[in-house]
Design a protein around this motif. Structure first.
Motif, PDB file in Angstrom:
ATOM      1  N   LEU A 119     -22.124 -12.844 -13.187  1.00 34.27           N
ATOM      2  CA  LEU A 119     -22.862 -12.866 -14.457  1.00 34.27           C
ATOM      3  C   LEU A 119     -21.932 -12.380 -15.558  1.00 34.27           C
ATOM      4  N   SER A 120     -22.303 -12.672 -16.786  1.00 27.35           N
ATOM      5  CA  SER A 120     -21.458 -12.304 -17.915  1.00 27.35           C
ATOM      6  C   SER A 120     -21.482 -10.795 -18.135  1.00 27.35           C
ATOM      7  N   GLU A 121     -20.422 -10.282 -18.758  1.00 25.80           N
ATOM      8  CA  GLU A 121     -20.365  -8.847 -19.066  1.00 25.80           C
ATOM      9  C   GLU A 121     -21.496  -8.444 -20.005  1.00 25.80           C
ATOM     10  N   GLU A 122     -21.867  -9.348 -20.890  1.00 26.26           N
ATOM     11  CA  GLU A 122     -22.949  -9.070 -21.832  1.00 26.26           C
ATOM     12  C   GLU A 122     -24.273  -8.901 -21.093  1.00 26.26           C
ATOM     13  N   ASP A 123     -24.546  -9.792 -20.126  1.00 22.14           N
ATOM     14  CA  ASP A 123     -25.787  -9.681 -19.348  1.00 22.14           C
ATOM     15  C   ASP A 123     -25.792  -8.415 -18.501  1.00 22.14           C
ATOM     16  N   ALA A 124     -24.637  -8.086 -17.900  1.00 19.01           N
ATOM     17  CA  ALA A 124     -24.556  -6.883 -17.077  1.00 19.01           C
ATOM     18  C   ALA A 124     -24.812  -5.628 -17.910  1.00 19.01           C
ATOM     19  N   GLN A 171     -38.327  -7.349 -18.591  1.00 25.72           N
ATOM     20  CA  GLN A 171     -37.577  -8.096 -19.590  1.00 25.72           C
ATOM     21  C   GLN A 171     -36.389  -8.754 -18.895  1.00 25.72           C
ATOM     22  N   VAL A 172     -36.243 -10.060 -19.028  1.00 24.48           N
ATOM     23  CA  VAL A 172     -35.105 -10.748 -18.414  1.00 24.48           C
ATOM     24  C   VAL A 172     -33.827 -10.333 -19.133  1.00 24.48           C
ATOM     25  N   SER A 173     -33.000  -9.530 -18.450  1.00 23.80           N
ATOM     26  CA  SER A 173     -31.761  -9.034 -19.053  1.00 23.80           C
ATOM     27  C   SER A 173     -30.600  -9.994 -18.859  1.00 23.80           C
ATOM     28  N   GLY A 174     -30.627 -10.740 -17.769  1.00 27.16           N
ATOM     29  CA  GLY A 174     -29.526 -11.649 -17.499  1.00 27.16           C
ATOM     30  C   GLY A 174     -29.834 -12.568 -16.342  1.00 27.16           C
ATOM     31  N   ILE A 175     -29.012 -13.590 -16.211  1.00 29.48           N
ATOM     32  CA  ILE A 175     -29.150 -14.587 -15.152  1.00 29.48           C
ATOM     33  C   ILE A 175     -27.820 -14.654 -14.402  1.00 29.48           C
ATOM     34  N   TYR A 176     -27.880 -14.563 -13.087  1.00 27.95           N
ATOM     35  CA  TYR A 176     -26.655 -14.554 -12.295  1.00 27.95           C
ATOM     36  C   TYR A 176     -26.570 -15.785 -11.398  1.00 27.95           C
ATOM     37  N   VAL A 177     -25.351 -16.076 -10.965  1.00 24.05           N
ATOM     38  CA  VAL A 177     -25.081 -17.145 -10.007  1.00 24.05           C
ATOM     39  C   VAL A 177     -24.366 -16.517  -8.821  1.00 24.05           C
ATOM     40  N   SER A 178     -24.785 -16.867  -7.622  1.00 20.18           N
ATOM     41  CA  SER A 178     -24.156 -16.303  -6.434  1.00 20.18           C
ATOM     42  C   SER A 178     -22.903 -17.087  -6.067  1.00 20.18           C
ATOM     43  N   LYS A 179     -21.849 -16.355  -5.726  1.00 13.08           N
ATOM     44  CA  LYS A 179     -20.598 -16.962  -5.270  1.00 13.08           C
ATOM     45  C   LYS A 179     -20.493 -16.944  -3.756  1.00 13.08           C
ATOM     46  N   ASP A 180     -21.558 -16.579  -3.089  1.00 13.76           N
ATOM     47  CA  ASP A 180     -21.574 -16.515  -1.635  1.00 13.76           C
ATOM     48  C   ASP A 180     -21.378 -17.917  -1.063  1.00 13.76           C
ATOM     49  N   SER A 181     -20.418 -18.072  -0.144  1.00 13.75           N
ATOM     50  CA  SER A 181     -20.126 -19.387   0.426  1.00 13.75           C
ATOM     51  C   SER A 181     -21.280 -19.924   1.258  1.00 13.75           C
TER      52      SER A 181
END
Length: 386
Positions: A119-124, A171-181
């Motif tokens: 996730l982006s540094e801003e979202d984190a 409150q939705v603070s951020g959206i992440y994507v998993s890098k898990d194979s």
């Protein structure tokens, strides 16, 4: 006239049989594409991360919490690098039947222990600031049309909402994507403190501790030391690696990996018999055609190439169509119910395995038809036809 033209002519000469054989191969690889993807997801992942992380729960079961006071004691055990914690909320969105996997965690520690969450540094930074903040997987956000900044009401089958509130407000603070194979599990995380301050029972407890080992420490031995430390405590612990923990969870529903192997093995064994016997029958019915080819000068290698090419063409065409159908099905299914399935469509290892199986299947299934074709003698073939 090219080999490919001859092969297509022979396939068109038996359109019905060729179509049924193609459909049989397609169905087999469609099933393999679905089950193979599931097997890969369950049996893979970020080994470098998971192999250095323990999940520690109450020996009585996952539904029995552990005292938060254990955290400092665990941190003091030799070999422990960092200790995080997580509590399952039993959340649902709008309807109890629409469960959404949600954990209340210590935010900073969780993000350090789960580098596969991209996730982006801003979202984190926003998530760390907002006490009722929520980090949501991309697939869940897409399904429910959530955006950063949205206020999300969630119910819980375990915890009553704060006094005077109809639901838990996040409150939705951020959206992440998993890098898990192995395909990212679609879940959400929020702040433990927000839960702990507003719940009516089980305060200052947690469902599980996440323990990261120091470099060079054997993770299994560390787990044994932790469990031995709490062996005389009122709340005994059970520690397992991240991978072992999830495999034990799936084992509650039976040996799923073994069942997948059995289904796939049976499907391909049956497919081999069908392809081989059908191709052999076709060769016997084309005895005169093969005799004509030999009379006009086709050598044994050319006859073998024609028969082998026909079987391999059917195998690869049906296999690739089946894999394509499985990829579309997986994409549609994970998009429809991301809260239950990992975010994975068709991993490359499964594609490579499929290509290898197609080649082996075609070569083995062609053995009997090739032998029959090579043994065809023009004089006998014409006498039988007459």
């Amino acid at each position: 006239m090219s080999y490919l033209t001859l092969i297509f002519d022979q396939l068109r000469a038996h359109k019905g049989r060729s179509a049924l054989l193609l459909l049989t191969v397609l169905i087999a690889f469609f099933v393999f594409g679905m089950l193979g993807t599931l097997y890969f997801s369950m049996n893979s992942g970020s080994d470098e991360v998971a192999s250095m992380r323990l999940i520690m729960t109450n020996q009585a079961g996952m539904t029995t919490p552990l005292p938060m006071a254990y955290r400092q004691k665990i941190q003091a055990i030799a070999g422990v690098k960092e200790v995080g914690y997580a509590t399952w909320l039993g959340s649902y969105y709008q309807d109890r039947r629409q469960a959404v996997l949600t954990f209340a965690v210590e935010p900073a520690t969780w993000l350090r222990q789960h580098p596969d969450m991209a996730l982006s540094e801003e979202d984190a930074a926003r998530f760390l600031r907002q006490k009722n903040g929520l980090l949501v997987s991309e697939a869940l956000a897409r399904k429910f049309n959530w955006k950063v900044g949205d206020s999300i009401p969630l119910g819980s089958i375990l915890y009553e909402p704060p006094a005077g509130e109809p639901s838990w407000r996040y409150q939705v603070s951020g959206i992440y994507v998993s890098k898990d194979s192995g395909g990212g599990r679609n879940y959400m995380i929020t702040h433990y403190d927000y839960l702990n301050e507003n719940r009516q029972f089980w305060r200052d407890t947690t469902g599980a501790f996440m323990v990261t080992a120091q470099p060079g420490v054997k993770i299994d031995e560390l787990g044994s030391r932790i469990d031995a430390y709490f062996a005389q405590s009122e709340a005994r612990t059970l520690s397992a690696t991240d991978r072992a923990f999830h495999m034990d969870f799936f084992a509650q529903f039976g040996d799923i990996l073994f069942l997948i192997k059995c289904v796939v093995g049976s499907a391909f064994a049956s497919l081999l018999l069908i392809v081989s016997s059908t191709a052999a029958l076709t060769i016997r019915q084309r005895t005169r055609d093969l005799a004509v080819l030999k009379v006009v000068g086709f050598h044994r290698r050319q006859i073998m190439a024609l028969v082998l090419g026909e079987i391999l063409l059917l195998t690869f065409a049906g296999g690739l169509l089946g894999l394509g159908g499985a990829a579309l099905f997986n994409a549609a299914l994970t998009g429809a119910i991301p809260e239950y399935l990992p975010d994975i469509v068709m991993p490359w290892p499964v594609v490579l395995q499929s290509l290898l199986i197609m080649m082996l299947l075609g070569l083995v299934a062609a053995c009997l038809p090739v032998l029959l074709a090579l043994r065809t003698r023009p004089v006998q073939a014409f006498s039988i036809e007459n």
